[in-house]
Write an enzyme that holds these catalytic residues in place. Structure first.
Site, PDB file in Angstrom:
ATOM      1  CE  LYS A 172     -18.237  -7.211   1.597  1.00 31.15           C
ATOM      2  NZ  LYS A 172     -18.746  -6.869   2.936  1.00 31.15           N
ATOM      3  CE  LYS A 184      -3.829  -2.252   2.393  1.00 28.93           C
ATOM      4  NZ  LYS A 184      -4.732  -2.262   3.552  1.00 28.93           N
ATOM      5  CE  LYS A 235      -6.343 -15.994   0.075  1.00 23.47           C
ATOM      6  NZ  LYS A 235      -5.738 -15.706   1.407  1.00 23.47           N
TER       7      LYS A 235
END
Length: 325
Positions: free
Chosen positions: A196, A113, A193
């Site tokens: 969400k 990030k 993977k």
């Protein structure tokens, strides 16, 4: 003989998908049999990225309700919201004074990030709070996947630094390798993977999805060249992914499924897999519907009170050792 104490936490994302169920929550339930289990909805960790307060509030409650539905038993496990036990944050600050900047900069999550515009101290210090989550309960073990192994190593390192500097206080938590650990991948990209955060709803099956929704998602799932059903992640990742789901939720060995559906064609296999997945999730959906908001709130409040008492007992000795009493 005293049972070993296990700690694990989960983000308050609300709707859980089958990837998190198979990869984490099934193990949470299984660990209750042989360990003293402490489980936490880590709402403070969720604040490191932009969010709406109403969404966080709803996600906390939804996550707690789903944890109870999948089988986390408040009579056997301590379950609470992280933010309601302030000793987590207090210990995080103390451990943060022992953590090196270079070590935190090398953490995978921070590096992933580091190029984003909304970088913040919370993301940088996230692993230290995670270490405090574990150590405030003096946990002996943590169930982790490969993506969390680095964080557990930091936890062990900080515990050792504290013990060396101030005297023995924390056990060095060990890794528990989940016995149930099928890798569940995206239905639209079986090389990634299930997540969400994927923009496509078709990429994941939610625990609360209806049988019709599951059937549609499985029918549309990416498959592979040919028509044979075989378990081979190199040449047939799409079918292999569905076989993993079928196997876990139907409690049937993969070789048995391959033998039965090898020459059935993808259509027949997908229909059977969708039915098995829906049937496997049905008891959880029923348990979820049977819980009401007041019942969930009462369980979480009771858990937080117990967790505060335990954490405060631990922190009294920590404060004495570091000189702030």
């Amino acid at each position: 003989m005293d049972r070993k104490r296990v700690f694990s936490g989960i983000q308050p994302t609300g709707d859980f998908h089958v990837g998190s169920f198979v990869g984490a929550l099934m193990n949470w339930v299984a660990l209750q049999e042989g360990y003293e289990t402490i489980y936490c909805v880590v709402d403070l960790h969720a604040m490191t990225v932009p969010y709406q307060a109403a969404d966080l509030r709803a996600g906390r409650h939804e996550s707690a309700r789903m944890l109870l539905a999948v089988g986390v038993d408040p009579e056997r496990s301590l379950l609470y919201y992280q933010s309601e036990v302030p000793q987590h944050v207090e210990l995080s600050w103390i451990l943060g004074t022992l953590a090196g900047l270079g070590q935190l900069e090398r953490m995978t999550q921070f590096k992933e990030k580091s190029d984003r515009a909304r970088q913040n101290l919370g993301i940088f210090a996230y692993p230290v709070l995670q270490a405090a989550d574990i150590l405030v309960h003096k946990a002996h073990a943590v169930p982790v996947g490969e993506d969390q192994a680095q964080h557990l190593e930091l936890t062990r390192d900080l515990a050792q630094r504290f013990n060396t500097r101030f005297g023995d206080e924390f056990p060095l938590p060990e890794t528990i390798t989940p016995k149930i650990g099928a890798r569940i991948m995206s239905l639209t990209d079986p090389t990634s993977k299930m997540s969400k955060s994927d923009p496509s709803d078709r990429s994941r099956i939610l625990i609360k999805d209806s049988p019709d929704q599951i059937a549609k998602k499985v029918k549309a799932a990416v498959t592979d060249a040919g028509t044979g059903v075989d378990y081979d992640w190199e040449t047939k990742p799409g079918i292999s992914n569905l076989l993993e789901l079928f196997s876990v939720l139907a409690n049937r060995p993969i070789p048995e499924l391959v033998s039965e559906y090898a020459d059935s064609g993808y259509g027949v296999f997908k229909a059977a897999a969708a039915e098995a997945i829906a049937d496997g999730l049905a008891p959880i959906r029923e348990a979820y519907e049977g819980l009401d908001d007041a019942e969930v709130a009462e369980v979480m409040a009771r858990g937080a009170a117990t967790a505060r008492d335990r954490a405060e007992t631990a922190m009294k000795t920590v404060r004495e050792k570091v000189g702030i009493v």
